[in-house]
Design an enzyme around this catalytic site. Sequence first.
Site, PDB file in Angstrom:
ATOM      1  N   LYS A 112       0.842  -1.406   0.214  1.00  0.00           N
ATOM      2  CA  LYS A 112       0.172  -0.294  -0.013  1.00  0.00           C
ATOM      3  C   LYS A 112       0.845   1.314  -0.616  1.00  0.00           C
ATOM      4  O   LYS A 112       0.596   2.266  -0.690  1.00  0.00           O
ATOM      5  CB  LYS A 112      -0.153   0.157   1.627  1.00  0.00           C
ATOM      6  CG  LYS A 112      -2.052  -1.303   1.794  1.00  0.00           C
ATOM      7  CD  LYS A 112      -2.644  -1.429   0.652  1.00  0.00           C
ATOM      8  CE  LYS A 112      -3.941  -2.200   0.368  1.00  0.00           C
ATOM      9  NZ  LYS A 112      -3.621  -3.755   0.818  1.00  0.00           N
TER      10      LYS A 112
HETATM   11  C1  LIG Z   1      -4.520  -4.620  -0.224  1.00  0.00           C
HETATM   12  C2  LIG Z   1      -3.312  -6.132  -0.355  1.00  0.00           C
HETATM   13  C3  LIG Z   1      -3.749  -6.369  -1.159  1.00  0.00           C
HETATM   14  C4  LIG Z   1      -4.578  -6.812  -1.958  1.00  0.00           C
HETATM   15  O1  LIG Z   1      -4.936  -5.571  -2.831  1.00  0.00           O
HETATM   16  P1  LIG Z   1      -5.155  -5.103  -3.458  1.00  0.00           P
HETATM   17  O2  LIG Z   1      -5.179  -4.137  -4.252  1.00  0.00           O
HETATM   18  O3  LIG Z   1      -6.905  -5.227  -2.790  1.00  0.00           O
HETATM   19  O4  LIG Z   1      -6.337  -5.876  -4.395  1.00  0.00           O
HETATM   20  C5  LIG Z   1      -3.068  -7.929  -0.785  1.00  0.00           C
HETATM   21  N1  LIG Z   1      -2.118  -8.207  -0.374  1.00  0.00           N
HETATM   22  C6  LIG Z   1      -1.741  -7.464   1.193  1.00  0.00           C
HETATM   23  C7  LIG Z   1      -0.725  -8.082   1.597  1.00  0.00           C
HETATM   24  C8  LIG Z   1      -2.238  -6.294   0.734  1.00  0.00           C
HETATM   25  O5  LIG Z   1      -2.483  -5.289   1.598  1.00  0.00           O
END
Ligand SMILES: *Cc1c(COP(=O)(O)O)cnc(C)c1O
Length: 500
Positions: A112
Amino acid sequence: MDYISSRDTIVSVKASQAIIQGIAPDGGLFVPEEFPQMDLEAVLETAKKGYTALAAYIAAPYLDEFSEEEVQDIAANAYDAGFEHADKAPVMRLQDGQYVLELWHGPTLAFKDMALQMLPHLMSASRRKIGEQARILILVATSGDTGKAALEGFAGVEGISIAVFYPHNGVSRAQELQMVTHVGDNVFVGAVRGNFDDTQTAIKRVFGNAGYAEELAGRGFRLSSANSINWGRLLPQIVYYFWAYACLVRDRAVSTGGPVNFVVPTGNFGNILAGYYAKRMGLPVNKLICASNANNVLTDFFTSGGYDATRPFYKTISPSMDILISSNLERLLFEIAHRDGARVRDWMATLRSKGAYQVAQEYMEEASALFAAGCCDDAQTKETIRNVFESRGYLMDPHTAVAKRVLDDYMDSAKDFAPSVLVSTASPFKFSADVLSALGDVQADADEFELAARLGGISGMKVPDAILKLQDMPIRFKEVLDAGAIEARMLAWAQMQSKG
Ligand SMILES: *Cc1c(COP(=O)(O)O)cnc(C)c1O
């Protein structure tokens, strides 16, 4: 570049408006009116100057109302500090034909950060561009990682307050500690009774409430969103697909123009959608492989064209993927419907009223050609963590392990041996208890920090400072709310913020 709504192509705004508004007035998601075509050789040349330069290069055509210098500043503010790896997003070789794109070297140890280190700078530049006077109130629903990454990204950004809501008992201990210890005056953190879908639905409802927006405006605030439906979240994510490709070319794992697969651990469909957009911009992507945990609604969707969220919700050891309503899928639907907003509106209305919708086969053909999908349960995830560690000496977090498992299954069944990139979304130290248990090392009474130290000892990896420092930080936020209480709580908080 203008942005249109996925539900009505008549709506058209500039990037600054799309980023500040977060969601289109008709409830649709903003999508670029076209995909700029990148010259691959030029991309590879730019990547030689580093991640920041590539980010500015890829983002520029989408942000044509900003000067080149403004875009470069935004990229530099996002990536020049805060990442503990010189490549920002390094690509590691795991085994023949399989590479790992590590997206967790930022301040909060999850992918993120790649977007949320940039979004606040995009937002503040957009706020200036449109001459917004009101203070911006960002509401975030998080399944675990977005919350902290947003708090970190928006720390000290002028004119912005941020409130984060996570499902009570629905995130890992490290994730929760990261959020509830966060310092700063412009910050609120609350736990919501229910799961992530309940939390996300509640936040979406707040955004859809025009009367509430007016009440907030009366207090000098304007609502905005940092969730992955915001165009300012998606745009930075396109960059690392090009980056990974450039790294593979540099390392001679692929020749320029050769096809590459990406396998993405998926929840809200933001990450993998950015890979799809990269493909539309000219990146030679062969397959995008959508990996899910036991909440496998997307696996079924890509197999059958049926999206059915009316099913049991499982709490898994990959909690950031515990999602049954993948909001960003709407943007893919818009493309496979050949940009027919009315069609998307129908599907979304049916999803709202019935919890499910069916996409006709004619629309699924293009999606099926490009996407593959698979899923695995917690036991298989743990087995994968252990196997990969024992055979390769590489330690994966549970989300990445889901992707690894799905990739192996895919290669076995499809006999597709194009080089594949595992998109690794979190540091294993964010999930120490489950990773240790996968390795057969169960520590029933240990706290988060003892677990991290133990994991460090076994793996030979250094425990990240972002974990160590939580140990000395007091817990600031202890509120547990009902989803229905968010609006009132935020009004009261906004009142205090404006006095602040
Ligand atoms: C948010 C997240 C995901 C999922 O990603 P999306 O963009 O919502 O599909 C997968 N793994 C981790 C560790 C995340 O923080």
